[in-house]
Design an enzyme around this catalytic site. Structure first.
Site, PDB file in Angstrom:
ATOM      1  N   ASP A 115     -40.510  48.657-124.676  1.00 34.43           N
ATOM      2  CA  ASP A 115     -40.705  48.254-126.070  1.00 34.43           C
ATOM      3  C   ASP A 115     -40.105  46.856-126.275  1.00 34.43           C
ATOM      4  O   ASP A 115     -39.404  46.594-127.259  1.00 34.43           O
ATOM      5  CB  ASP A 115     -40.067  49.261-127.027  1.00 34.43           C
ATOM      6  CG  ASP A 115     -40.448  49.032-128.484  1.00 34.43           C
ATOM      7  OD1 ASP A 115     -41.354  48.211-128.752  1.00 34.43           O
ATOM      8  OD2 ASP A 115     -39.822  49.657-129.362  1.00 34.43           O
ATOM      9  N   HIS A 143     -44.306  43.508-126.535  1.00 31.41           N
ATOM     10  CA  HIS A 143     -44.750  42.674-127.656  1.00 31.41           C
ATOM     11  C   HIS A 143     -44.647  41.220-127.226  1.00 31.41           C
ATOM     12  O   HIS A 143     -43.547  40.706-127.007  1.00 31.41           O
ATOM     13  CB  HIS A 143     -43.878  42.936-128.887  1.00 31.41           C
ATOM     14  CG  HIS A 143     -43.910  44.365-129.334  1.00 31.41           C
ATOM     15  ND1 HIS A 143     -44.844  44.843-130.218  1.00 31.41           N
ATOM     16  CD2 HIS A 143     -43.134  45.427-128.985  1.00 31.41           C
ATOM     17  CE1 HIS A 143     -44.638  46.139-130.408  1.00 31.41           C
ATOM     18  NE2 HIS A 143     -43.614  46.520-129.670  1.00 31.41           N
ATOM     19  N   ARG A 162     -46.086  38.672-128.973  1.00 35.45           N
ATOM     20  CA  ARG A 162     -45.922  37.883-130.201  1.00 35.45           C
ATOM     21  C   ARG A 162     -47.002  36.833-130.468  1.00 35.45           C
ATOM     22  O   ARG A 162     -47.090  36.322-131.566  1.00 35.45           O
ATOM     23  CB  ARG A 162     -44.554  37.193-130.217  1.00 35.45           C
ATOM     24  CG  ARG A 162     -43.352  38.114-130.087  1.00 35.45           C
ATOM     25  CD  ARG A 162     -43.273  39.110-131.202  1.00 35.45           C
ATOM     26  NE  ARG A 162     -41.981  39.813-131.228  1.00 35.45           N
ATOM     27  CZ  ARG A 162     -41.804  41.006-131.762  1.00 35.45           C
ATOM     28  NH1 ARG A 162     -42.824  41.642-132.299  1.00 35.45           N
ATOM     29  NH2 ARG A 162     -40.607  41.568-131.771  1.00 35.45           N
ATOM     30  N   ASN A 214     -35.977  50.266-133.682  1.00 32.15           N
ATOM     31  CA  ASN A 214     -36.781  51.303-134.306  1.00 32.15           C
ATOM     32  C   ASN A 214     -37.605  52.003-133.235  1.00 32.15           C
ATOM     33  O   ASN A 214     -38.475  51.360-132.630  1.00 32.15           O
ATOM     34  CB  ASN A 214     -37.702  50.684-135.359  1.00 32.15           C
ATOM     35  CG  ASN A 214     -38.540  51.719-136.085  1.00 32.15           C
ATOM     36  OD1 ASN A 214     -38.235  52.902-136.037  1.00 32.15           O
ATOM     37  ND2 ASN A 214     -39.594  51.271-136.755  1.00 32.15           N
ATOM     38  N   HIS A 225     -36.907  38.381-130.520  1.00 27.28           N
ATOM     39  CA  HIS A 225     -36.772  37.739-131.833  1.00 27.28           C
ATOM     40  C   HIS A 225     -35.981  36.449-131.692  1.00 27.28           C
ATOM     41  O   HIS A 225     -35.167  36.299-130.763  1.00 27.28           O
ATOM     42  CB  HIS A 225     -36.043  38.658-132.814  1.00 27.28           C
ATOM     43  CG  HIS A 225     -36.820  39.873-133.203  1.00 27.28           C
ATOM     44  ND1 HIS A 225     -37.928  39.809-134.003  1.00 27.28           N
ATOM     45  CD2 HIS A 225     -36.638  41.182-132.887  1.00 27.28           C
ATOM     46  CE1 HIS A 225     -38.411  41.048-134.174  1.00 27.28           C
ATOM     47  NE2 HIS A 225     -37.647  41.889-133.505  1.00 27.28           N
ATOM     48  N   ASP A 270     -48.889  50.270-132.996  1.00 26.67           N
ATOM     49  CA  ASP A 270     -47.444  50.221-132.766  1.00 26.67           C
ATOM     50  C   ASP A 270     -46.751  49.294-133.755  1.00 26.67           C
ATOM     51  O   ASP A 270     -47.216  48.203-134.046  1.00 26.67           O
ATOM     52  CB  ASP A 270     -47.117  49.773-131.345  1.00 26.67           C
ATOM     53  CG  ASP A 270     -45.636  49.958-131.078  1.00 26.67           C
ATOM     54  OD1 ASP A 270     -45.184  51.105-131.114  1.00 26.67           O
ATOM     55  OD2 ASP A 270     -44.938  48.957-130.879  1.00 26.67           O
TER      56      ASP A 270
END
Length: 420
Positions: free
Chosen positions: A301, A59, A61, A274, A305, A148
């Protein structure tokens, strides 16, 4: 550049060889290359030289959450982790669900330090039941399709998506989650949810959705890739599906291989992901799945953050771990050095097989190939320090872990993108 004295991964084995890279191409592999020019010399004594790693699940972002990661910072972090190709998930803002948005996403991706291949979503805005134009998005370069971060709840929608993706001979990467069963859970439904009085996530939220999807795969024949499986039941279902000849592959993350809910000693959001960390028996089943070849690849994954989203407890914090800079040293230290899997199989799991599964160009150390490789000192031990991360996301439960295997150099398309 001439790389000397290292052990080079060639055709599944390590051999003591020297490498010459000229104009971005591997031009020579032999036992003793003489420097007849002003080449840069890299002494890889006691190091291993591997094909670049491939992570089909990251990811980045951008656009939408540039405070958490950008394509530039995320791919620099990937290069530090030894990766030369990553697959970018489409849960950005806006979701690249039209040709115009997808083209704009590709333009942003051109800022990357390494190769970025782009997913398109399955449904418009990754919500509801309206399918995207699979044909046009594939023409633009979508290498696979995924929602996803969100499971496709409606069975008819998933069935129709599978049929269309099968017609294109493409790939469906599924976030396996029944949202109704998942509910407002924040941690695995088990001993720790009880201890901390937190709403639990039932394992059935994963396994029920997977069972449904496998039934649809049996009918459609689509290539179905199960993202981040986390339960022993999922391993068994995928084993049976493969025995039946279904076109199914799957991945596991480093954190699900190395941690279980037993490692959560306080209400600490750094352990919130998750799917959640499951029971020890699930972790053991995942490792066995790796050993037996039921689980095809390891994918990170990578989910960075900002600190404020991970500083508190499980309630109200974000799911996910920043993982692309630590995968090799963690797995090497905990699984290879402890003789759970051989080093050659680790390279297979994070380089060769991910590329083959998604029909990507597999990094290969061979004369005439573009130089896509990394050099790792597997004798070099250090403590993971999030202050050293190139990713904007410092959110990991592995901070301060002592590991072996420091990436010294990453070369992508003949260019040094990390180290030097």
């Amino acid at each position: 550049m001439i790389i000397k004295n290292g052990r080079v991964y060639l055709n599944g084995n390590y051999e003591k060889k020297d490498l010459r890279i000229q104009d971005g191409i591997i031009t020579e592999i032999s036992e003793d290359i003489k420097d007849e020019s002003d080449s840069q010399i890299f002494d890889a004594q006691y190091m291993v030289i591997n094909p670049g790693f491939v992570d089909p699940h990251v990811h980045l972002r951008q656009p939408g959450k540039e405070t958490e990661e950008t394509i530039e910072s995320g791919t620099k972090a990937a290069a530090r982790g030894g990766f030369t190709t990553v697959g970018a998930m489409p849960n950005v803002t806006p979701v690249p669900d039209t040709t115009d948005k997808f083209n704009k996403q590709l333009k942003l991706n051109s800022n990357a330090d390494i190769n970025v291949v782009q997913y398109a979503p399955i449904t418009v805005n990754e919500t509801g039941n309206e399918l995207v134009d699979f044909v046009e998005l594939q023409k633009l370069g979508a290498f696979a399709f995924s929602n996803d971060g969100k499971g496709v709840t409606n069975t008819k929608t998933m069935f129709e998506a599978m049929k269309k993706i099968k017609q294109l001979n493409s790939h469906l990467a599924a976030h396996i989650e029944d949202a109704d069963i998942f509910g407002n859970g924040v941690i695995n439904e088990g001993t720790k949810s009880t201890e901390f009085n937190l709403p639990g996530i039932s394992r059935v939220a994963e396994t029920a959705q997977l069972a449904r999807d496998l039934a649809l795969v049996a009918e459609t024949g689509v290539h179905y890739h199960a993202c981040h499986i986390s339960t022993k039941e999922s391993v068994e279902m995928i084993r049976v599906a493969k025995e039946k000849g279904l076109n199914v592959t799957c991945e596991v993350t480093p954190h699900h291989l190395l941690l279980s809910e037993e490692d959560i000693v306080s209400d600490d959001a750094l352990y919130k992901m998750n799917p959640p960390l499951r029971a020890k028996e699930d972790k053991d089943a995942l490792i066995k799945g790796i050993q037996e070849g039921v689980i095809d690849i390891i994918a990170t994954d990578h989910a960075p953050h900002v600190a404020s989203k991970k500083e508190g407890g499980f309630i109200g914090s974000a799911f996910g771990i920043s993982g692309i800079e630590t995968v090799f040293p963690l797995i090497y230290t905990k699984l290879v050095k402890e003789s759970v899997i051989p080093l050659t199989e680790l390279i297979n799991l994070i380089s060769t097989k991910p590329a083959h599964i998604f029909n990507l160009s597999a990094p290969k150390i061979s004369v005439g190939e573009k130089a896509n490789l990394n050099i790792i000192d597997i004798m070099d031990s250090y403590s993971i320090d999030t202050n050293d991360f190139l990713s904007k996301g410092k959110n990991t439960p592995f901070n301060n872990w002592l590991v072996y295997g420091k990436i010294k150099l990453t070369v992508c398309n003949g260019k040094v993108v990390y180290g030097g």
